[in-house]
Design a protein around this motif. Sequence first.
Motif, PDB file in Angstrom:
ATOM      1  N   LEU A 156      -3.822   9.628   1.990  1.00  0.00           N
ATOM      2  CA  LEU A 156      -3.673   9.435   3.430  1.00  0.00           C
ATOM      3  C   LEU A 156      -3.188   8.009   3.664  1.00  0.00           C
ATOM      4  O   LEU A 156      -3.911   7.054   3.396  1.00  0.00           O
ATOM      5  CB  LEU A 156      -5.017   9.628   4.143  1.00  0.00           C
ATOM      6  CG  LEU A 156      -5.720  10.978   3.987  1.00  0.00           C
ATOM      7  CD1 LEU A 156      -7.132  10.903   4.552  1.00  0.00           C
ATOM      8  CD2 LEU A 156      -4.928  12.046   4.712  1.00  0.00           C
ATOM      9  N   ASP A 157      -1.960   7.872   4.146  1.00  0.00           N
ATOM     10  CA  ASP A 157      -1.420   6.534   4.374  1.00  0.00           C
ATOM     11  C   ASP A 157      -1.663   6.131   5.828  1.00  0.00           C
ATOM     12  O   ASP A 157      -1.042   6.682   6.737  1.00  0.00           O
ATOM     13  CB  ASP A 157       0.076   6.506   4.030  1.00  0.00           C
ATOM     14  CG  ASP A 157       0.584   5.084   3.812  1.00  0.00           C
ATOM     15  OD1 ASP A 157      -0.216   4.133   3.974  1.00  0.00           O
ATOM     16  OD2 ASP A 157       1.769   4.923   3.481  1.00  0.00           O
ATOM     17  N   GLU A 158      -2.550   5.205   6.029  1.00  0.00           N
ATOM     18  CA  GLU A 158      -2.940   4.741   7.364  1.00  0.00           C
ATOM     19  C   GLU A 158      -3.225   5.913   8.301  1.00  0.00           C
ATOM     20  O   GLU A 158      -2.571   6.072   9.331  1.00  0.00           O
ATOM     21  CB  GLU A 158      -1.838   3.844   7.961  1.00  0.00           C
ATOM     22  CG  GLU A 158      -1.415   2.776   6.980  1.00  0.00           C
ATOM     23  CD  GLU A 158      -1.412   1.371   7.562  1.00  0.00           C
ATOM     24  OE1 GLU A 158      -1.642   1.229   8.770  1.00  0.00           O
ATOM     25  OE2 GLU A 158      -1.216   0.430   6.791  1.00  0.00           O
ATOM     26  N   LYS A 181       0.837  -1.206   0.000  1.00  0.00           N
ATOM     27  CA  LYS A 181       0.000   0.000   0.000  1.00  0.00           C
ATOM     28  C   LYS A 181       0.870   1.253   0.000  1.00  0.00           C
ATOM     29  O   LYS A 181       0.700   2.137  -0.835  1.00  0.00           O
ATOM     30  CB  LYS A 181      -0.918   0.019   1.237  1.00  0.00           C
ATOM     31  CG  LYS A 181      -1.784  -1.210   1.400  1.00  0.00           C
ATOM     32  CD  LYS A 181      -2.695  -1.113   2.607  1.00  0.00           C
ATOM     33  CE  LYS A 181      -1.967  -1.067   3.950  1.00  0.00           C
ATOM     34  NZ  LYS A 181      -1.233  -2.298   4.286  1.00  0.00           N
ATOM     35  N   SER A 182       1.797   1.334   0.956  1.00  0.00           N
ATOM     36  CA  SER A 182       2.634   2.539   1.045  1.00  0.00           C
ATOM     37  C   SER A 182       3.488   2.699  -0.198  1.00  0.00           C
ATOM     38  O   SER A 182       3.742   3.830  -0.643  1.00  0.00           O
ATOM     39  CB  SER A 182       3.539   2.470   2.285  1.00  0.00           C
ATOM     40  OG  SER A 182       2.774   2.487   3.451  1.00  0.00           O
ATOM     41  N   THR A 183       3.945   1.604  -0.748  1.00  0.00           N
ATOM     42  CA  THR A 183       4.746   1.682  -1.971  1.00  0.00           C
ATOM     43  C   THR A 183       3.912   2.274  -3.100  1.00  0.00           C
ATOM     44  O   THR A 183       4.391   3.128  -3.855  1.00  0.00           O
ATOM     45  CB  THR A 183       5.266   0.286  -2.351  1.00  0.00           C
ATOM     46  OG1 THR A 183       6.015  -0.240  -1.250  1.00  0.00           O
ATOM     47  CG2 THR A 183       6.141   0.338  -3.579  1.00  0.00           C
ATOM     48  N   PRO A 198       1.812  11.099   5.267  1.00  0.00           N
ATOM     49  CA  PRO A 198       2.470   9.797   5.334  1.00  0.00           C
ATOM     50  C   PRO A 198       2.115   9.036   6.605  1.00  0.00           C
ATOM     51  O   PRO A 198       1.467   9.568   7.508  1.00  0.00           O
ATOM     52  CB  PRO A 198       3.940  10.159   5.318  1.00  0.00           C
ATOM     53  CG  PRO A 198       3.989  11.490   5.981  1.00  0.00           C
ATOM     54  CD  PRO A 198       2.715  12.184   5.615  1.00  0.00           C
ATOM     55  N   GLN A 199       2.563   7.783   6.615  1.00  0.00           N
ATOM     56  CA  GLN A 199       2.267   6.899   7.741  1.00  0.00           C
ATOM     57  C   GLN A 199       2.948   7.402   9.021  1.00  0.00           C
ATOM     58  O   GLN A 199       2.373   7.358  10.087  1.00  0.00           O
ATOM     59  CB  GLN A 199       2.770   5.504   7.380  1.00  0.00           C
ATOM     60  CG  GLN A 199       2.035   4.388   8.031  1.00  0.00           C
ATOM     61  CD  GLN A 199       2.443   3.036   7.434  1.00  0.00           C
ATOM     62  OE1 GLN A 199       2.945   2.946   6.323  1.00  0.00           O
ATOM     63  NE2 GLN A 199       2.238   1.994   8.190  1.00  0.00           N
ATOM     64  N   GLN A 200       4.202   7.877   8.897  1.00  0.00           N
ATOM     65  CA  GLN A 200       4.901   8.404  10.071  1.00  0.00           C
ATOM     66  C   GLN A 200       5.015   9.915   9.952  1.00  0.00           C
ATOM     67  O   GLN A 200       5.111  10.437   8.850  1.00  0.00           O
ATOM     68  CB  GLN A 200       6.319   7.818  10.150  1.00  0.00           C
ATOM     69  CG  GLN A 200       6.318   6.370  10.550  1.00  0.00           C
ATOM     70  CD  GLN A 200       7.390   5.605   9.791  1.00  0.00           C
ATOM     71  OE1 GLN A 200       7.556   5.778   8.584  1.00  0.00           O
ATOM     72  NE2 GLN A 200       8.102   4.755  10.497  1.00  0.00           N
TER      73      GLN A 200
HETATM   74 MG   LIG Z   1       2.345   1.117   4.880  1.00  0.00          MG
END
Ligand SMILES: [Mg+2]
Lengths: 320, 268
Positions: free
Chosen positions: A161-163, A45-47, A85-87
């Motif tokens: 929106l990543d997670e 997903k993030s990729t 991002p996720q972080q």
């Molecule tokens: Mg991810």
Amino acid sequence: MSAAVEVRDLVKRYPKRDVNAVDGLSFTVEPGEIFGLLGPNGAGKSTTIGVLTTRVRATSGDATVAGIDVVRDPVAARRLFAVVPQQSNLDRSLTPRQNLAFHAAYHGYPRAERNARAATLLDEFGLAEQADVKVDWYSGGMAQRLMIARAMMHEPRVLFLDEPTTGLDPQSRIFMWERVRDLRSRGVTVVLTTHDMDEAAEMSDRVGIVDHGKLLALDTPAGLTRGVAGQGVLDLSVTPAAGDDTDKLIAALTDVAGVSRGEPVGNNGSIRLYVTAEPETLIGPAVTVLTSRSATVTDVHMGSTTLEDVFIDLTGRALR
Amino acid sequence: MTDVDIRPSEARPSAGRAFRAILWRDVFVTGKEFWVFLAQVALQPLFMLFVFAKVLNAGGYVTDDYAHLLLPGIVALTAFLTALQTVSFPLIMEFSFTREIEDRLLAPLPTYLVAIEKLTLAIVRALASAVVMFPIGALVLGSAPWHADGLTLLVVSLILGSWVGAGIGLALGTMVPPSKISVIFAVILTPLMFTGATQYPWKSLDSMRWFQVVTAFNPLTYLSEVVRAAVVPDVPHIAPWICLLVLTLSGALFTAIGIRGFMRRALS
Ligand SMILES: [Mg+2]
Ligand SMILES: Nc1ncnc2c1ncn2[C@@H]1O[C@H](COP(=O)(O)OP(=O)(O)O)[C@@H](O)[C@H]1O
């Protein structure tokens, strides 16, 4: 109007890896849609978001955002999308307000306008009171809100929106969901990733289920639960008569009209039936079949399939 | 919705604007931490100057002339190290733990320009530190050498030298993982500092041929030499044109290596 996001045959293999992180992914997101990418950790997903947001180089395939080829014209694409991002990647040398203002400056907003936008967005995201403190003091939920506010500073057409709610408390999660629906009502297309089934079902107009970099299913949440596993489930606890066994019972039950398939659950004689009709209308026929074979029914439980059933059905039970 | 949404935006995104805004962000942050910055750049060279030129002179170990020879070398060292550290240390952090650089990588400008911005900032900060070092050095020493005719050469060489330091910083900053920051100090910065002809003129090493050869491989040597050529031309030095040529070539080399590393980190 053309698609908000279009991904075609996308492949990404990271250097020194022997499997593709994204493996021939294709999907289209319509303008104004909230699109969910649902998949277990490591699904890619993030990729995928990385490729769409010009941070990951695609190995092959095409990707466009707001009609712009992100591989060929990343600079033009960056004006039209924003990503959370996720972080956290907030600028810790700046205050929250400065984070927003500088972001707008990078995107060419004149000073008066960026200050006005920052004030409005801080207010909208409930951060006006703590707009001039250190970013380090922010809780996870506040940082997340600030990142979404920052993303909105340059009025993107597509927001990734990543997670967005991973690790948030229930209040922040609900606030986030409201804000995302808000964005859609302003015409922003939202692509979000999640490994949370409820969230995908709750938030998304359509959900794509990915695993091992491949798209396994793509439909509305309702369509997914209906299409893959039938409309509902009927769980029966059954003790077969002497000389009979669970497999034979399942075979007999599958002949009942409205039962699409059955499977044993555990090894204590429980049976799960996936049904295409309303589950309660099938209790009678099912019990009739069982009693005619002298099996003892000790418990009946019915339910509708959830996205979780679909997800497990498609991605398996193995731990990641 | 809100009034800012209704009014048509006056935003005019362009690579040039994004570049200036990113540079302004770094200048702004430098300004906020100005005293930290000053301590970072000025303290170490100041102590070096004080001990070598003042303390040793008081004990009779070095002559008065040595102080005037050392100051230009220290200015060269300060500019060089400031540029190097301005790029390398923040970059190592921004690419790893803090991911702070991501918002700038997503600005509407080609990614390599973000690296160029880092180099630009480093040169600005290095020049500022050099400008600060002269008066402070003069205060420590009680006097400072001055040679008005060499001013153009001085400025040009400091810009080129800072660029080389920044290029090395960019290469290091994109290659070194955060766990190895202290290793940079130990195995790269220290040798760079002491083989750079800052505390001694290169020609004075004629009797120590092997060390002279070693120092010839350090770009800082050429910066120190050309700064001395500009400020204290009487001290024997390598011809300025050779120094400027070497600085230009090594600046280009390290910038190329650094930008490649930067692109590799920015785009996976
Ligand atoms: Mg991810
Ligand atoms: N920078 C990277 N280098 C090498 N492999 C990576 C990198 N980022 C992700 N991967 C690998 O690619 C796969 C997909 O990861 P990711 O896209 O982060 O999945 P998800 O976001 O769905 O959890 C994983 O197997 C992960 O280990």
